[in-house]
Design an enzyme around this catalytic site. Structure first.
Site, PDB file in Angstrom:
ATOM      1  N   LYS A  11      18.991  11.283  24.531  1.00 50.93           N
ATOM      2  CA  LYS A  11      20.068  11.714  25.440  1.00 50.93           C
ATOM      3  C   LYS A  11      21.023  10.558  25.666  1.00 50.93           C
ATOM      4  CE  LYS A  11      18.789   9.482  29.470  1.00 50.93           C
ATOM      5  NZ  LYS A  11      19.501   8.336  30.032  1.00 50.93           N
ATOM      6  N   ALA A 103      16.202   7.760  26.795  1.00 49.74           N
ATOM      7  CA  ALA A 103      15.060   8.646  27.075  1.00 49.74           C
ATOM      8  C   ALA A 103      14.117   8.782  25.883  1.00 49.74           C
ATOM      9  CB  ALA A 103      15.534  10.027  27.547  1.00 49.74           C
ATOM     10  N   GLY A 104      13.981   7.717  25.102  1.00 51.71           N
ATOM     11  CA  GLY A 104      13.132   7.758  23.901  1.00 51.71           C
ATOM     12  C   GLY A 104      11.699   8.172  24.203  1.00 51.71           C
ATOM     13  N   GLY A 105      11.096   7.603  25.240  1.00 51.00           N
ATOM     14  CA  GLY A 105       9.711   7.964  25.598  1.00 51.00           C
ATOM     15  C   GLY A 105       9.663   9.337  26.249  1.00 51.00           C
ATOM     16  N   SER A 106      10.629   9.628  27.123  1.00 43.58           N
ATOM     17  CA  SER A 106      10.633  10.914  27.853  1.00 43.58           C
ATOM     18  C   SER A 106      10.806  12.086  26.899  1.00 43.58           C
ATOM     19  CB  SER A 106      11.784  10.944  28.864  1.00 43.58           C
ATOM     20  OG  SER A 106      11.664   9.885  29.763  1.00 43.58           O
ATOM     21  N   ASP A 139      13.168  11.803  33.611  1.00 45.47           N
ATOM     22  CA  ASP A 139      14.066  12.350  32.592  1.00 45.47           C
ATOM     23  C   ASP A 139      13.413  13.458  31.755  1.00 45.47           C
ATOM     24  OD1 ASP A 139      16.133  10.670  33.238  1.00 45.47           O
ATOM     25  OD2 ASP A 139      15.751   9.226  31.627  1.00 45.47           O
TER      26      ASP A 139
HETATM   27  O1  C5P Z   1      10.430   8.552  36.705  1.00 43.54           O
HETATM   28  P1  C5P Z   1      10.262   7.364  35.833  1.00 43.54           P
HETATM   29  O2  C5P Z   1       8.814   6.967  35.680  1.00 43.54           O
HETATM   30  O3  C5P Z   1      10.951   7.491  34.518  1.00 43.54           O
HETATM   31  O4  C5P Z   1      10.991   6.170  36.580  1.00 43.54           O
HETATM   32  C1  C5P Z   1      10.777   4.823  36.231  1.00 43.54           C
HETATM   33  C2  C5P Z   1      11.181   3.947  37.383  1.00 43.54           C
HETATM   34  O5  C5P Z   1      12.605   3.975  37.554  1.00 43.54           O
HETATM   35  C3  C5P Z   1      10.630   4.351  38.730  1.00 43.54           C
HETATM   36  O6  C5P Z   1       9.367   3.773  38.965  1.00 43.54           O
HETATM   37  C4  C5P Z   1      11.668   3.817  39.689  1.00 43.54           C
HETATM   38  O7  C5P Z   1      11.468   2.425  39.878  1.00 43.54           O
HETATM   39  C5  C5P Z   1      12.942   3.977  38.933  1.00 43.54           C
HETATM   40  N1  C5P Z   1      13.664   5.225  39.263  1.00 43.54           N
HETATM   41  C6  C5P Z   1      14.337   5.326  40.475  1.00 43.54           C
HETATM   42  N2  C5P Z   1      14.993   6.489  40.775  1.00 43.54           N
HETATM   43  C7  C5P Z   1      15.028   7.510  39.883  1.00 43.54           C
HETATM   44  C8  C5P Z   1      14.374   7.423  38.643  1.00 43.54           C
HETATM   45  C9  C5P Z   1      13.693   6.256  38.362  1.00 43.54           C
HETATM   46  O8  C5P Z   1      14.329   4.384  41.282  1.00 43.54           O
HETATM   47  N3  C5P Z   1      15.708   8.606  40.213  1.00 43.54           N
END
Ligand code: C5P
Length: 287
Positions: A11, A103-106, A139
């Site tokens: 993405k 978003a490679g991992g997601s 994501d």
């Molecule tokens: O949801 P995900 O595990 O991809 O998010 C990784 C990190 O990015 C979270 O632990 C947080 O520190 C930060 N994050 C955030 N607000 C978001 C998405 C991610 O602060 N809306």
């Protein structure tokens, strides 16, 4: 053995705005996300018997256990659907750059969820699959849905938008990686100088106006870059615009940069030119 092959699309963020820090440590966002044709390929092999989720990765050196989001997605799916024989083989052919803001991992996790839905629970509603995805990463719901969407909340509240007009997308990732939590940690919401015009970009998408979309690109994370990061990212953006891009910005938490081109030849020439200075350069189209 039943098996499935799926494409897991990267993405880009046409916009990314951060509204506030939440009590749970996440941030409320408002962003327009777009799937592009650059993708990984995921093979899912439904097995029986050994109760193991096994992941193999080709093309990059990545973890094959619980730290891999594809593994976590399979585990969450089996737990959520109460499938006792949690046995599956997942093979990932990696092309999307990692730690890039794409978003490679997601998207690998999202492809695993879509694949397991087909193999085990074809009746499972999309909203439920997206909810399982949200527990894997913010994501992941967008990556399940794909296309063009406004993402709000943590990134999991989606509204599908009019599709992006066709164009050519050059992507260039500098050698350094940026960690998403680290970049969020640098943000002081009240210090952000400029916010992207999400309403304006929605109107441009609705009108099918590529130049209008390009004129509204914006990412507040560019305001959190350190001087040496900013220098390289802005150099890539300038090179893309000199090559004929309508506009270029960093995607997500970076550091990959993308530029939008209406002309294929300009995009191809720019990709060739960027490849003389950077190793990870791609040409893609919106999906
Ligand atoms: O949801 P995900 O595990 O991809 O998010 C990784 C990190 O990015 C979270 O632990 C947080 O520190 C930060 N994050 C955030 N607000 C978001 C998405 C991610 O602060 N809306």
């Amino acid at each position: 053995m039943r098996e499935l092959m799926l494409e897991a699309s990267a993405k880009i963020n046409l916009t990314l705005d951060i509204l506030r820090k939440r009590p749970d440590g996440y941030h409320d966002l408002r962003m327009v996300m777009q799937s592009i044709s650059l993708c990984d390929t995921i093979k899912i092999m439904a097995k029986t018997g050994d109760g193991k989720i096994s992941v193999s990765v080709q093309g990059m050196d990545l973890p094959d256990g619980p730290e891999n989001l594809a593994w976590k997605a399979a585990k969450n799916f089996f737990d959520a659907e109460k499938i006792s024989d949690a046995s599956v083989g997942i093979h990932i052919e990696k092309r999307i750059p990692v730690r890039a803001g794409m978003a490679g991992g997601s998207t690998d996790a999202a492809a695993v969820l879509r694949g397991l839905q087909v193999l085990y629970c074809p009746e499972m509603p999309e909203e439920r699959l997206e909810a399982v995805g949200a527990a894997v990463g913010s994501d992941v719901p967008f990556c399940i849905r794909g296309g063009t969407a406004l993402a709000e909340g943590r990134g999991e509240r989606l509204t599908s938008l009019d599709p992006m007009p066709h164009c050519w997308i050059a992507v260039c990732k500098p050698e350094f990686g940026l960690s998403t939590p680290a970049l969020f940690g640098r943000i002081r919401v009240w210090e952000l100088q400029k916010h992207p015009d999400n309403e304006g970009i929605r109107a441009a998408l609705h009108a099918g106006n590529l130049a209008g979309v390009a004129g509204k690109l914006g990412n507040v994370f560019e305001q959190a870059l350190l001087p040496e990061e900013r220098r390289e990212i802005f150099a890539i953006e300038k090179a893309m615009c000199r090559g004929g891009a309508l506009n270029a910005i960093m995607t997500g938490s970076g550091p990959a940069v993308f530029g939008l081109f209406s002309d294929r030849a300009d995009a191809e020439k720019t990709v060739e030119m960027l490849r003389t200075s950077w190793n990870q350069v791609y040409l893609a189209e919106p999906l």
